[in-house]
Design an enzyme around this catalytic site. Sequence first.
Site, PDB file in Angstrom:
ATOM      1  N   ASP A  71       1.141   7.530  -2.874  1.00 14.71           N
ATOM      2  CA  ASP A  71      -0.332   7.609  -2.849  1.00 14.71           C
ATOM      3  C   ASP A  71      -0.898   8.954  -2.031  1.00 14.71           C
ATOM      4  O   ASP A  71      -1.479   9.732  -2.429  1.00 14.71           O
ATOM      5  CB  ASP A  71      -1.008   6.173  -2.355  1.00 14.71           C
ATOM      6  CG  ASP A  71      -0.966   5.143  -3.477  1.00 14.71           C
ATOM      7  OD1 ASP A  71      -0.887   5.506  -4.591  1.00 14.71           O
ATOM      8  OD2 ASP A  71      -1.311   4.078  -2.986  1.00 14.71           O
ATOM      9  N   ARG A 113      -5.699   0.201  11.588  1.00 14.23           N
ATOM     10  CA  ARG A 113      -6.556   0.751  10.809  1.00 14.23           C
ATOM     11  C   ARG A 113      -7.758   1.369  12.053  1.00 14.23           C
ATOM     12  O   ARG A 113      -8.122   2.685  11.640  1.00 14.23           O
ATOM     13  CB  ARG A 113      -7.342   0.083   9.782  1.00 14.23           C
ATOM     14  CG  ARG A 113      -6.609  -0.436   8.656  1.00 14.23           C
ATOM     15  CD  ARG A 113      -5.489   0.760   8.078  1.00 14.23           C
ATOM     16  NE  ARG A 113      -4.728   0.329   6.964  1.00 14.23           N
ATOM     17  CZ  ARG A 113      -3.722   0.664   6.680  1.00 14.23           C
ATOM     18  NH1 ARG A 113      -3.250   1.784   7.318  1.00 14.23           N
ATOM     19  NH2 ARG A 113      -3.109   0.107   5.532  1.00 14.23           N
ATOM     20  N   ASP A 130      -8.869  -2.423   3.856  1.00 10.43           N
ATOM     21  CA  ASP A 130      -8.548  -1.456   4.634  1.00 10.43           C
ATOM     22  C   ASP A 130      -9.844  -0.392   4.397  1.00 10.43           C
ATOM     23  O   ASP A 130      -9.966   0.349   5.576  1.00 10.43           O
ATOM     24  CB  ASP A 130      -7.251  -1.151   4.453  1.00 10.43           C
ATOM     25  CG  ASP A 130      -5.995  -1.699   4.911  1.00 10.43           C
ATOM     26  OD1 ASP A 130      -6.602  -2.313   5.955  1.00 10.43           O
ATOM     27  OD2 ASP A 130      -4.962  -2.112   4.531  1.00 10.43           O
ATOM     28  N   SER A 168       3.265  -3.224  -2.382  1.00  7.99           N
ATOM     29  CA  SER A 168       2.703  -2.437  -1.358  1.00  7.99           C
ATOM     30  C   SER A 168       2.987  -3.162  -0.052  1.00  7.99           C
ATOM     31  O   SER A 168       2.924  -4.072   0.355  1.00  7.99           O
ATOM     32  CB  SER A 168       1.127  -2.453  -1.851  1.00  7.99           C
ATOM     33  OG  SER A 168       0.475  -2.054  -0.882  1.00  7.99           O
TER      34      SER A 168
HETATM   35  N1  ARG Z   1      -4.172  -8.302   3.785  1.00  6.02           N
HETATM   36  C1  ARG Z   1      -3.925  -7.572   4.959  1.00  6.02           C
HETATM   37  C2  ARG Z   1      -5.190  -7.238   5.568  1.00  6.02           C
HETATM   38  O1  ARG Z   1      -6.035  -7.186   5.003  1.00  6.02           O
HETATM   39  C3  ARG Z   1      -2.993  -6.521   4.810  1.00  6.02           C
HETATM   40  C4  ARG Z   1      -3.575  -5.191   3.770  1.00  6.02           C
HETATM   41  C5  ARG Z   1      -2.565  -4.218   3.668  1.00  6.02           C
HETATM   42  N2  ARG Z   1      -1.400  -4.702   2.769  1.00  6.02           N
HETATM   43  C6  ARG Z   1      -0.545  -4.082   2.326  1.00  6.02           C
HETATM   44  N3  ARG Z   1       0.533  -4.702   1.633  1.00  6.02           N
HETATM   45  N4  ARG Z   1      -0.453  -2.849   2.016  1.00  6.02           N
HETATM   46  O2  ARG Z   1      -5.150  -6.869   6.682  1.00  6.02           O
END
Ligand code: ARG
Length: 404
Positions: free
Chosen positions: A16, A96, A125, A177
Site C-alpha cells: 500500500d 498511531r 486508524d 492485513s
Molecule cells: N482493529 C484494531 C484497531 O482498530 C486494529 C486495526 C489494524 N488492523 C490491521 N489488521 N491492520 O485498533
Amino acid sequence: MPKIKKIVLAYSGGLDTSVILAWLKEKYKAEIITYTANLGQGKTLDSLEEKAKNTGASKVYIEDLRDEFSLKYILPALKAGAIYEGKYPLATALGRFLIAKNLVRVAEKEKAEAIAHGCSGKGNDQVRFEVTAKALNPEIIILAPLREWELTSREEEVRYAQKHNIPIQISEESPYSMDRNLWGISVECGHLEDPWREPLPEAYQITTSPEEAPNKPTYIEIEFQQGMPSKLDGKNYELASLIEKLNLIGGKNAVGRIDLVENRLIGIKSREVYEAPAAVILHYAHKELERLTLDKDTFHFKEIIAQRYSELVYNGLWYSPLRQALDGFVIQTQKFVSGQVKLKLYKGSCEVVARKSPYSLYERKLATYTEEDIFDQKASEGFMHIWGLPLRTVAKIRKRKEKK
Ligand code: ARG
C-alpha cells in the site's frame, strides 16, 4: 486548494504505502519524504531507505521510537487498565498517535504542507492519524489516497506497482492485513472475515498453539514500582526490553491470543485476531497488584475510568483534554502500586498465583479464621442494623399499606 510541494508519508515499505508513494508523486508532482518509526514491528528496517529511494522518495526518515512508545503511550494505558471491549489491549491504536505526532513534527521541520497515510476509509486508524495530526497542527493538510484513488483492489495495486517499477515482495501476497508493534499484533481479512471460522494456525505470528506449548508451566515474577513494571525474575529491564522479553516467554506458552468481534468507531463490526502476550501478562499482573494495594472505592472507580480511557484511545482521542485529565487521576492512584506478582503461564493460560507489596492493604489478622483473629464480630450486628434500615423501612411501611 493550495499547491502542495512537499508531502511527508507514513511509510512501512509494504504494498500500500509503496504504491501510495509513487501515486502521490505522480498526482501532486510533489517531493515525497517518507517517515518510518520502529515501534517494535519485528521487521528489519535495514533495506527500507534504499527501497523508499528506489520508489521515488527524496528523503527518508527512520527512527527508533521503542522507548518513547513504551514509556509515553503503552505505560499510561497499562496504568489506566485500558483494554477495549474487555479484550483488546490497543496496540495498533496507541502506535498511531506517536506516528502521527512525528509526521507533523517532520512536516513542520521540512516545511511540507501535507502529510499522507495508507489507512483505508473504513477503519479506526484514519481517525487516529487525522484527529491527532489536526490536534497538533490544525493547518496541516492530510492526504489519504486509499480513500480516493482509483485502485480499488490488491490486484490493481500490484499491476500499478509493476507498471511503475515499484519494488514489491512476494510475501505481500498474504491474504491478511497485519499491524505489529511492541504491544501486540493485529490481524484481519482472509478467512478471519467469517466469524464462524476458527483462526488457522498461520494467522498467528508470535504465539505457539496451546497444543504445542510446553507440557510444564513457566513461572515468572514481575516487579512494579508505582505502577511501572521494572523487573522480571529479579532482573532490571527497560520497559521496551521487558515487553519484548515477555512477548517471547508468553508466546512460547501460547499466552496472549485474542479473537474478537469488535465495534469500530465508524459503525461496523469487524472480526480481528490479536496476539499480545506481554500486554495480557502485564495488564493481569498490574491489576492484581492494584487489588492488593488500592482501597475498595479507588479500585472500583478506576474500573470505570479504565473503560472510558480505552474508548478514548480506541476512538482516536489521545490528545484530548479528558485523556490528560484522566491520566492525572491514574497517576495519583499509582503511588502505592509497587510490589511483586508471580504468574503461572501454561498452555495459553496466564494465572496469578502470588502477590506481595510493602503497601499491601491485606491484613491477615482481620481476614483469618484462626485464633489470631482481631476482628470484632459483635460489631457487625450494629452495622447491619443501620445498613439494612432503608430496606426494613420499606418493608414495614408497604406492609402497613397493604393491610388497609
Ligand atoms: N482493529 C484494531 C484497531 O482498530 C486494529 C486495526 C489494524 N488492523 C490491521 N489488521 N491492520 O485498533
